[in-house]
Design an enzyme around this catalytic site. Structure first.
Site, mmCIF file in Angstrom:
data_model
loop_
_atom_site.group_PDB
_atom_site.id
_atom_site.type_symbol
_atom_site.label_atom_id
_atom_site.label_comp_id
_atom_site.label_asym_id
_atom_site.label_seq_id
_atom_site.Cartn_x
_atom_site.Cartn_y
_atom_site.Cartn_z
ATOM 1 N N CYS A 2 -41.641 -14.958 -14.032
ATOM 2 C CA CYS A 2 -42.665 -15.419 -14.951
ATOM 3 C C CYS A 2 -42.093 -16.556 -15.815
ATOM 4 C CB CYS A 2 -43.108 -14.253 -15.820
ATOM 5 S SG CYS A 2 -43.970 -14.619 -17.351
ATOM 6 N N GLU A 124 -49.713 -18.543 -13.863
ATOM 7 C CA GLU A 124 -49.032 -18.881 -12.622
ATOM 8 C C GLU A 124 -49.771 -20.048 -11.976
ATOM 9 O OE1 GLU A 124 -46.272 -19.365 -10.974
ATOM 10 O OE2 GLU A 124 -45.902 -17.235 -11.348
#
Length: 281
Positions: A2, A124
């Protein structure tokens, strides 16, 4: 992954959600900065920023050695205790769940310094099919990417499993406010291949369609076990790394403005009717 997330909940809300007993000063207090100062909502959390973390450990100088659940401010980007400098912190923002008990940078923290990093969700980026083709052909080195925001479908807190570590800056005296750093890393695991709880009208059907990795989300029934520093058995700890049940997440496209770390505000979370950049799933 992440590499960017949103964390807009107020500290008093996090206190209620996680049953916090006590908060403590920031990870690296700058000269003149009051310990009582708290973090502002952040819709574009990037590596090396200070972030909220929930952890359990005894209070310093307290008579009782009972672990106390605390809300602390840590710096995102783990610096191992043995590191000569903190320069590599930006490269240590993630820790792979599959190798935590093997990697020297994470092994000791996994055994006794586990934390939860509260978030609204994470971002993302997906590369458009045409852009990928140009990249493969060598005609484009920086393809455009469509950002998606991934968040619990029920609006609850996204509790990311994390590790934290202490690092001593030996160039500074003990009494210096910046002598100690407390840093953290987000644990990642393989992305879910099953259907999203709520999928966008156009685009990915699963988290794996967006990216092969995702932060390890801890459901509330696993918070106590994860935070308990008394749990040190390797086999038991590996069991805590099991992925959450499928179908809990939703994902939707957001504006490419989030790609610039200078942009920050609730508008970054606004759902688009469709991707700004065409992608193929």
């Amino acid at each position: 992954m992440c590499g960017r997330y949103a964390a807009s909940r107020r500290p008093e809300d996090l206190v209620d959600i996680f049953g916090i007993e006590m908060g403590v000063p920031p990870a690296r207090a700058e000269p003149g900065r009051e310990p009582e100062e708290t973090l502002a909502p952040d819709w574009n959390v990037a590596p090396t920023k200070e972030v909220w973390a929930v952890l359990e450990r005894p209070l310093k100088d307290a008579e009782s050695r009972r672990p106390v659940r605390q809300l602390r401010v840590l710096k995102w980007g783990l610096v191992p205790s043995w590191a000569k400098s903190p320069e590599g912190a930006a490269r240590m923002i993630n820790a792979r769940a599959e190798t935590l008990d093997e990697k020297p940078s994470f092994k000791r923290a996994f055994a006794s310094r586990r934390c939860i990093l509260p978030a609204d969700g994470y971002y993302e980026w997906v590369t458009g099919a045409g852009e990928r083709d140009l990249e493969v052909e060598g005609k484009k080195k920086r393809p455009r990417k469509q950002p998606y925001f991934v968040t619990p479908a029920d609006g609850s807190v996204f509790a990311m499993a994390g590790l934290y570590e202490f690092w001593r800056d030996r160039t500074l005296p003990d009494a210096h406010p910046s002598a100690w750093w407390v840093t953290c890393s987000v644990i990642t695991t393989e992305a879910e291949t099953g259907p999203l709880g709520v999928a966008p009208a156009e685009g990915p059907r699963s988290l794996a369609d967006i990216h092969p990795r995702m932060p390890l989300m801890l459901t509330e029934d696993r918070w106590d076990a994860w935070l308990d520093p008394a749990r040190t058995d390797p086999e038991e700890l590996r069991g805590l790394l099991a992925p959450p049940p499928g179908g809990l997440m939703r994902a939707y496209p957001v504006a490419t403005a989030v790609s610039n770390v200078r942009n920050n505000g609730p508008e970054l979370l606004e759902e688009l009717e469709g991707p700004e950049i065409a992608t193929l799933f």
